[in-house]
Write a protein that holds these residues in place. Structure first.
Motif, short mmCIF file in Angstrom:
data_model
loop_
_atom_site.label_atom_id
_atom_site.label_comp_id
_atom_site.label_asym_id
_atom_site.label_seq_id
_atom_site.Cartn_x
_atom_site.Cartn_y
_atom_site.Cartn_z
N ALA A 92 0.84 -1.21 0.00
CA ALA A 92 0.00 0.00 0.00
C ALA A 92 0.87 1.26 0.00
CB ALA A 92 -0.93 -0.01 1.22
N LEU A 93 1.97 1.24 0.75
CA LEU A 93 2.89 2.38 0.78
C LEU A 93 3.52 2.59 -0.60
CD1 LEU A 93 4.54 1.58 4.20
CD2 LEU A 93 3.47 3.76 3.66
N ARG A 94 3.95 1.50 -1.23
CA ARG A 94 4.56 1.60 -2.56
C ARG A 94 3.55 2.14 -3.58
NH1 ARG A 94 7.27 -3.15 -0.92
NH2 ARG A 94 5.65 -4.45 -1.83
N GLU A 95 2.33 1.62 -3.52
CA GLU A 95 1.30 2.08 -4.45
C GLU A 95 1.01 3.57 -4.27
OE1 GLU A 95 -2.17 -0.36 -3.96
OE2 GLU A 95 -1.16 -2.14 -4.74
N GLY A 96 0.90 4.00 -3.02
CA GLY A 96 0.64 5.41 -2.75
C GLY A 96 1.77 6.30 -3.22
N ARG A 97 2.99 5.87 -2.96
CA ARG A 97 4.16 6.65 -3.37
C ARG A 97 4.26 6.69 -4.91
NH1 ARG A 97 7.55 10.23 -0.85
NH2 ARG A 97 9.58 10.18 -1.81
N SER A 98 4.04 5.56 -5.56
CA SER A 98 4.09 5.52 -7.02
C SER A 98 3.02 6.41 -7.63
CB SER A 98 3.91 4.09 -7.53
OG SER A 98 5.01 3.31 -7.15
N TRP A 99 1.81 6.39 -7.04
CA TRP A 99 0.74 7.23 -7.55
C TRP A 99 1.15 8.70 -7.44
CZ3 TRP A 99 -2.05 11.20 -5.42
CH2 TRP A 99 -3.12 11.68 -6.19
N LEU A 100 1.69 9.11 -6.29
CA LEU A 100 2.06 10.50 -6.07
C LEU A 100 3.18 10.92 -7.02
CD1 LEU A 100 1.54 13.06 -4.47
CD2 LEU A 100 3.14 12.20 -2.73
N LEU A 101 4.21 10.09 -7.14
CA LEU A 101 5.29 10.40 -8.09
C LEU A 101 4.76 10.55 -9.51
CD1 LEU A 101 8.04 7.99 -6.72
CD2 LEU A 101 8.28 10.46 -6.92
N GLY A 102 3.88 9.64 -9.90
CA GLY A 102 3.29 9.70 -11.23
C GLY A 102 2.44 10.94 -11.44
N LYS A 103 1.65 11.30 -10.42
CA LYS A 103 0.79 12.48 -10.54
C LYS A 103 1.62 13.74 -10.68
CE LYS A 103 -3.21 14.49 -10.43
NZ LYS A 103 -4.06 14.37 -11.61
N VAL A 104 2.68 13.88 -9.87
CA VAL A 104 3.53 15.07 -9.95
C VAL A 104 4.25 15.09 -11.30
CG1 VAL A 104 5.55 16.23 -8.94
CG2 VAL A 104 3.76 15.29 -7.45
N ALA A 105 4.76 13.95 -11.76
CA ALA A 105 5.43 13.90 -13.07
C ALA A 105 4.46 14.27 -14.18
CB ALA A 105 6.01 12.50 -13.31
N GLU A 106 3.23 13.81 -14.08
CA GLU A 106 2.21 14.13 -15.07
C GLU A 106 1.95 15.64 -15.12
OE1 GLU A 106 -2.48 13.42 -14.79
OE2 GLU A 106 -1.32 11.56 -14.78
N GLU B 198 12.25 15.30 -11.99
CA GLU B 198 11.82 16.46 -11.21
C GLU B 198 10.81 16.06 -10.14
OE1 GLU B 198 13.20 19.35 -11.13
OE2 GLU B 198 14.51 18.95 -12.83
N SER B 199 9.95 15.11 -10.45
CA SER B 199 8.98 14.60 -9.47
C SER B 199 9.71 13.94 -8.30
CB SER B 199 8.04 13.60 -10.15
OG SER B 199 7.19 12.99 -9.21
N VAL B 200 10.66 13.07 -8.63
CA VAL B 200 11.44 12.39 -7.58
C VAL B 200 12.19 13.42 -6.73
CG1 VAL B 200 13.38 10.83 -7.17
CG2 VAL B 200 11.63 10.23 -8.87
N ALA B 201 12.81 14.41 -7.39
CA ALA B 201 13.58 15.43 -6.67
C ALA B 201 12.67 16.26 -5.76
CB ALA B 201 14.32 16.33 -7.66
N LEU B 202 11.50 16.66 -6.25
CA LEU B 202 10.61 17.48 -5.43
C LEU B 202 10.14 16.71 -4.20
CD1 LEU B 202 8.99 20.03 -4.89
CD2 LEU B 202 7.18 19.11 -6.38
N LEU B 203 9.76 15.46 -4.38
CA LEU B 203 9.32 14.68 -3.22
C LEU B 203 10.47 14.41 -2.26
CD1 LEU B 203 6.72 12.35 -4.90
CD2 LEU B 203 6.31 14.33 -3.45
N ALA B 204 11.68 14.28 -2.77
CA ALA B 204 12.85 14.12 -1.89
C ALA B 204 13.10 15.40 -1.10
CB ALA B 204 14.08 13.74 -2.71
N VAL B 205 12.91 16.55 -1.74
CA VAL B 205 13.05 17.83 -1.05
C VAL B 205 12.03 17.91 0.09
CG1 VAL B 205 12.66 20.34 -1.29
CG2 VAL B 205 14.10 19.12 -2.94
N ILE B 206 10.79 17.52 -0.20
CA ILE B 206 9.74 17.56 0.83
C ILE B 206 10.09 16.63 1.99
CG2 ILE B 206 7.31 17.00 1.29
CD1 ILE B 206 6.74 17.95 -1.62
N GLU B 207 10.58 15.43 1.67
CA GLU B 207 10.97 14.48 2.74
C GLU B 207 12.10 15.05 3.59
OE1 GLU B 207 9.53 11.57 3.68
OE2 GLU B 207 7.99 12.05 2.20
N GLY B 208 13.11 15.62 2.94
CA GLY B 208 14.24 16.18 3.67
C GLY B 208 13.83 17.37 4.53
N LEU B 209 13.00 18.25 3.98
CA LEU B 209 12.52 19.40 4.75
C LEU B 209 11.65 18.93 5.91
CD1 LEU B 209 11.65 21.85 1.84
CD2 LEU B 209 13.55 22.05 3.46
N SER B 210 10.89 17.87 5.70
CA SER B 210 10.05 17.33 6.78
C SER B 210 10.91 16.86 7.94
CB SER B 210 9.20 16.17 6.27
OG SER B 210 8.24 16.63 5.34
#
Length: 196
Positions: free
Chosen positions: A124-138, A158-170
């Motif tokens: 479920a975590l992988r599916e959620g993460r993949s969906w979010l990465l795909g949505k941002v990339a789209e 860019e999608s991967v980088a943005l979500l990594a930035v969010i994780e690091g800032l979190s």
């Protein structure tokens, strides 16, 4: 006349109790009995809706994702829907900027740790993460098509980088290394790099 029960509302109530416990004490503390107490329900009533702790955790995880997604969408409803507004709204809702979002971040982290032990939750975590990465990339790809995103930028990276930035800032926010306003300024800076 017997009282009519809204089953979806009851499931959401149970999920909220799980998230409060997980955010406060971690997922190990979210036993069926403790969730029943937190929700103000009997153990039997909780077990009517979820048969096991793992099912309860999967449901609470899905509820958390739905709750954050609803807030992201509400955040862009107030403004014109643009790629920039969506990305900033998404980051703002994912970052632990206040007590509610800090508790959600702690719960999210607990789900990630638990996912290493529970294959169904990991999926479920992988599916959620993949969906979010795909949505941002789209969205970034759409920005490239409209000319808002430079053509040399790769939407997936860019999608991967943005979500990594969010994780690091979190992580920085959770550790008290950054203030919310400075964190949002960093998000806006990064989004402006994608959407000049």
């Amino acid at each position: 006349m017997p009282k009519k029960v809204d089953h979806d509302e009851r499931r959401a109530h149970i999920a909220e109790a799980v998230l409060r416990i997980a955010g406060r004490d971690g997922l190990d503390a979210a036993t069926l009995r403790d969730v029943a107490t937190e929700a103000g329900m009997s153990l039997g009533a909780v077990q009517y809706y979820v048969r096991s702790k793992e099912e309860m955790l999967r449901h609470a995880f899905a509820h958390l994702g739905e709750r954050v997604t609803a807030r992201i969408m509400a955040g862009i409803d107030a403004e014109p829907v643009t790629v920039r507004n969506f990305l900033v709204s998404m980051a703002t809702e994912m970052l632990p900027l206040d007590p509610r979002r800090r508790a959600e971040r702690r719960a999210w982290q607990a789900f990630v740790v638990r996912g290493g032990e529970v294959p169904e939750l990991a999926e479920a975590l992988r599916e959620g993460r993949s969906w979010l990465l795909g949505k941002v990339a789209e969205l970034i790809a759409e920005g490239r098509r409209t000319g808002d995103v430079p053509p040399e930028l790769d939407p997936w990276h860019e999608s991967v980088a943005l979500l990594a930035v969010i994780e690091g800032l979190s992580a920085d926010l959770m550790l008290g290394l950054r203030e919310p306003e400075a964190t949002l300024a960093t998000v806006r800076y990064h989004v402006r790099r994608i959407l000049p």
